[in-house]
Design an enzyme around this catalytic site. Structure first.
Site, PDB file in Angstrom:
ATOM      1  N   ASP A  29       3.512   9.390  -1.063  1.00 21.84           N
ATOM      2  CA  ASP A  29       2.315   8.633  -0.684  1.00 21.84           C
ATOM      3  C   ASP A  29       2.115   7.497  -1.669  1.00 21.84           C
ATOM      4  O   ASP A  29       2.312   7.684  -2.875  1.00 21.84           O
ATOM      5  CB  ASP A  29       1.086   9.564  -0.748  1.00 21.84           C
ATOM      6  CG  ASP A  29       0.085   9.278   0.361  1.00 21.84           C
ATOM      7  OD1 ASP A  29       0.008   8.113   0.785  1.00 21.84           O
ATOM      8  OD2 ASP A  29      -0.609  10.213   0.789  1.00 21.84           O
ATOM      9  N   HIS A  40       0.818  -1.224   0.000  1.00 21.66           N
ATOM     10  CA  HIS A  40       0.000   0.000   0.000  1.00 21.66           C
ATOM     11  C   HIS A  40       0.849   1.270   0.000  1.00 21.66           C
ATOM     12  O   HIS A  40       0.337   2.349  -0.263  1.00 21.66           O
ATOM     13  CB  HIS A  40      -0.949  -0.016   1.208  1.00 21.66           C
ATOM     14  CG  HIS A  40      -2.029  -1.052   1.092  1.00 21.66           C
ATOM     15  ND1 HIS A  40      -3.324  -0.744   0.752  1.00 21.66           N
ATOM     16  CD2 HIS A  40      -1.995  -2.400   1.226  1.00 21.66           C
ATOM     17  CE1 HIS A  40      -4.048  -1.851   0.704  1.00 21.66           C
ATOM     18  NE2 HIS A  40      -3.259  -2.882   0.988  1.00 21.66           N
TER      19      HIS A  40
HETATM   20  P1  ADQ Z   1      -3.115   6.207   4.476  1.00 25.22           P
HETATM   21  O1  ADQ Z   1      -1.709   6.662   4.653  1.00 25.22           O
HETATM   22  O2  ADQ Z   1      -3.905   6.096   5.713  1.00 25.22           O
HETATM   23  O3  ADQ Z   1      -3.217   4.818   3.681  1.00 25.22           O
HETATM   24  P2  ADQ Z   1      -5.021   7.506   2.527  1.00 25.22           P
HETATM   25  O4  ADQ Z   1      -4.942   6.752   1.273  1.00 25.22           O
HETATM   26  O5  ADQ Z   1      -5.178   8.972   2.344  1.00 25.22           O
HETATM   27  O6  ADQ Z   1      -3.768   7.320   3.469  1.00 25.22           O
HETATM   28  O7  ADQ Z   1      -6.265   6.963   3.328  1.00 25.22           O
HETATM   29  C1  ADQ Z   1      -6.710   7.580   4.501  1.00 25.22           C
HETATM   30  C2  ADQ Z   1      -8.153   7.170   4.800  1.00 25.22           C
HETATM   31  O8  ADQ Z   1      -8.449   7.560   6.140  1.00 25.22           O
HETATM   32  C3  ADQ Z   1      -9.136   7.887   3.888  1.00 25.22           C
HETATM   33  O9  ADQ Z   1     -10.176   7.008   3.556  1.00 25.22           O
HETATM   34  C4  ADQ Z   1      -9.658   9.030   4.763  1.00 25.22           C
HETATM   35  O10 ADQ Z   1     -10.987   9.414   4.502  1.00 25.22           O
HETATM   36  C5  ADQ Z   1      -9.558   8.439   6.157  1.00 25.22           C
HETATM   37  N1  ADQ Z   1      -9.305   9.532   7.129  1.00 25.22           N
HETATM   38  C6  ADQ Z   1      -8.278  10.374   7.141  1.00 25.22           C
HETATM   39  N2  ADQ Z   1      -8.418  11.278   8.145  1.00 25.22           N
HETATM   40  C7  ADQ Z   1      -9.559  10.989   8.768  1.00 25.22           C
HETATM   41  C8  ADQ Z   1     -10.268  11.549   9.879  1.00 25.22           C
HETATM   42  N3  ADQ Z   1      -9.841  12.614  10.553  1.00 25.22           N
HETATM   43  N4  ADQ Z   1     -11.400  10.963  10.256  1.00 25.22           N
HETATM   44  C9  ADQ Z   1     -11.864   9.891   9.592  1.00 25.22           C
HETATM   45  N5  ADQ Z   1     -11.258   9.328   8.538  1.00 25.22           N
HETATM   46  C10 ADQ Z   1     -10.120   9.855   8.133  1.00 25.22           C
HETATM   47  C11 ADQ Z   1      -2.265   3.897   3.116  1.00 25.22           C
HETATM   48  C12 ADQ Z   1      -1.211   4.499   2.182  1.00 25.22           C
HETATM   49  C13 ADQ Z   1      -1.887   5.300   1.072  1.00 25.22           C
HETATM   50  C14 ADQ Z   1      -2.864   4.389   0.310  1.00 25.22           C
HETATM   51  C15 ADQ Z   1      -3.792   3.672   1.279  1.00 25.22           C
HETATM   52  C16 ADQ Z   1      -4.634   2.616   0.569  1.00 25.22           C
HETATM   53  O11 ADQ Z   1      -0.305   5.327   2.910  1.00 25.22           O
HETATM   54  O12 ADQ Z   1      -0.930   5.835   0.177  1.00 25.22           O
HETATM   55  O13 ADQ Z   1      -3.640   5.191  -0.554  1.00 25.22           O
HETATM   56  O14 ADQ Z   1      -3.060   3.012   2.300  1.00 25.22           O
HETATM   57  O15 ADQ Z   1      -3.829   1.720  -0.131  1.00 25.22           O
END
Ligand code: ADQ
Length: 475
Positions: free
Chosen positions: A358, A153
């Site tokens: 990311d 991921h």
């Molecule tokens: P993350 O680093 O966690 O994931 P991201 O892909 O942006 O990053 O996903 C975050 C998730 O958490 C999103 O669905 C978002 O809505 C939710 N989220 C963030 N802040 C929040 C809050 N305050 N309250 C509730 N929900 C919140 C890792 C990798 C990424 C990759 C994903 C999936 O680092 O690059 O895209 O896995 O593979």
């Protein structure tokens, strides 16, 4: 068709586990009588040599134990203080310790033993993320010949970056034991192929597969998506339920939503917004930034540092520019219910997604899915998010260039409606076509195809597994 066995560090919890990944895999798990295996919520004194059934939920879940010591060394240590910074181009933050490595190998070996106890010959296995890189290697050592796929991921480090790891060559060998290695973006495929050639002595064959001795694997990009239609519906209904006062007719709202992680570029974002306010006085009182950043990995040193830095930076920008009717940055340091988040994305005029590095970044896709087609907001997206490869119609920025980001904020805030609509339509078409259902189907069918092209595992089993030396040089 055989069962799908998903293995990840965390097990999806609760009777209705949410999140795109689970939603996407729920169908195939239910259909094949599949199982999701992950760590138990609480640590134990002596980890059991059995898996534990987790009751409730739409598909079968089994958990493995971790001791407090393993949580410290395998999870907080090796996974989060070593692999996470290494994979996010922050070799300056990595902590190399032999006890981290030992715990990582011990836990992965135990998971493999436990999985082997329930494995049927026609099961397909899908391993998720950097906590479990050696799992196929351990399963093969126990004689498992099942198709095993891996999805990372995070980004994959550059060949040079991989050399900051004391056992980069061993990592390449672990990957070769999978039938399919799925990465987020084409840039990651380039890095992985280069790293495996340089450190592992692997060869790229004409058919696109990597070969190392008798081992052969396929490496390809499968950019993860979201449950787009569902999220768009959620945003449309939740927008009407937002508390009064969130949307002000005379003020534009920019939104940032990120776990509080040093890879997300939050200090740079706050500084760029400060630069924007400094250079564009006419926008004072007419724009605000809502930054929602729940805490993660508390207790890991680098995470405590970023929390302190952000609090002081938001205080500084607000101290300099706020007046009694306007606070430029609203910084919320806690999780927000998913529904509310969807409504907030729709209320925002600009989505600021500016990570330094990311894997994909699902917030960029959620922001697009949440928009009102008649009056969509503008996405500002870092070139260093894997999502940038698919989302070229966003305003792409270099998050290190604070003046450049400041200029782009101005472009976004003043963009005419027809251009916002044109860009949004292109973005939405991509987010819809390559959603999370497309992603899981693409990966699983590639796994089936990769197995057909692989070397017979029976031949490989005759070769003793190569073990590299454990790292020395504890920090
Ligand atoms: P993350 O680093 O966690 O994931 P991201 O892909 O942006 O990053 O996903 C975050 C998730 O958490 C999103 O669905 C978002 O809505 C939710 N989220 C963030 N802040 C929040 C809050 N305050 N309250 C509730 N929900 C919140 C890792 C990798 C990424 C990759 C994903 C999936 O680092 O690059 O895209 O896995 O593979």
């Amino acid at each position: 068709m055989g069962r799908l066995i998903c293995i990840s560090n965390r097990i999806p919890l609760g009777p209705n586990p949410s999140g795109g990944l689970v939603v996407a895999l729920q169908d195939v798990l239910e259909r094949t009588g599949g199982i999701w295996i992950g760590s138990a919520a609480e640590t134990v004194e002596e980890p059991a040599e059995t898996l534990t059934e987790v009751e409730g939920g739409p598909f079968r879940r089994l958990s493995f134990d971790l001791s407090a010591d393993e949580k410290e060394n395998y999870y907080a240590g090796h996974s989060n203080s070593m692999l996470w910074p290494l994979f996010h181009d922050r070799a300056d933050l990595i902590e190399i310790r032999s006890e981290y490595y030992d715990a990582y190998r011990t836990v992965n070996r135990r998971i493999a033993r436990l999985v082997a106890t329930i494995l049927k010959p026609d099961d397909r296995i899908w391993v998720h993320d950097f906590h479990l890189l050696p799992l196929a290697h351990e399963l093969r050592a126990l004689g498992a010949k099942n198709p095993v796929g891996f999805f990372l991921h995070t980004p994959f480090p550059t060949p040079l970056g991989l050399q900051a790891m004391p056992y980069g060559a061993e990592l390449c060998h672990w990957l070769m034991e999978y039938d399919l290695v799925g990465l987020q973006a084409e840039r990651d495929v380039v890095h992985a192929v280069g790293g495996m050639q340089l450190l592992g002595g692997a060869e790229l064959q004409d058919d696109g597969r990597m070969r190392m001795g008798a081992l052969s694997t396929r490496i390809a990009a499968f950019p993860i998506g979201i449950d787009t239609d569902d999220f768009a519906r959620l945003a449309a209904t939740q927008f009407d339920l937002l508390p009064q006062g969130i949307v002000k007719p005379t003020r534009q709202m920019m939104i940032g939503v990120d776990r509080l992680d040093y890879s997300k570029g939050l200090p740079q974002r706050f500084r760029a917004f400060g630069t924007f306010l400094e250079r564009n006085e006419e926008w004072h009182r007419h724009v605000s930034l809502l930054q929602i950043s729940p805490p993660t990995r508390e207790g890991v040193k680098a995470y405590d540092a970023i929390r302190d830095e952000l609090e002081s930076l938001s205080g500084r920008v607000n101290g300099r520019f706020a007046d009694i009717t306007w606070q430029p940055i609203r910084y919320i340091h806690r999780p927000i219910p998913r529904d509310t988040l969807a409504g907030l994305y729709r209320a925002a005029h600009v989505g600021l997604v500016t990570p330094l590095m990311d894997g994909m970044n699902l917030v960029a896709k959620e922001f697009v899915a949440a928009q009102n087609p008649d009056d969509p907001g503008v996405l500002i997206l870092s070139r260093f998010a894997g999502a940038a490869e698919q989302m070229e119609a966003a305003l792409l920025v270099n998050p290190h260039d604070e003046q450049g980001v400041s200029d782009t904020i101005l472009t976004a805030l003043t963009m005419p409606r027809h251009e916002r609509q044109e860009r949004w339509e292109l973005l939405m078409a991509g987010v819809q076509a390559q959603d999370v259902h497309w992603w899981s189907e693409a990966f699983l069918s590639a796994l089936d195809g990769a197995v057909e092209g692989a070397v017979d595992r029976a031949t490989q089993a005759e070769e003793p597994p190569q073990e590299a030396e454990a790292p020395t040089g504890a920090a």
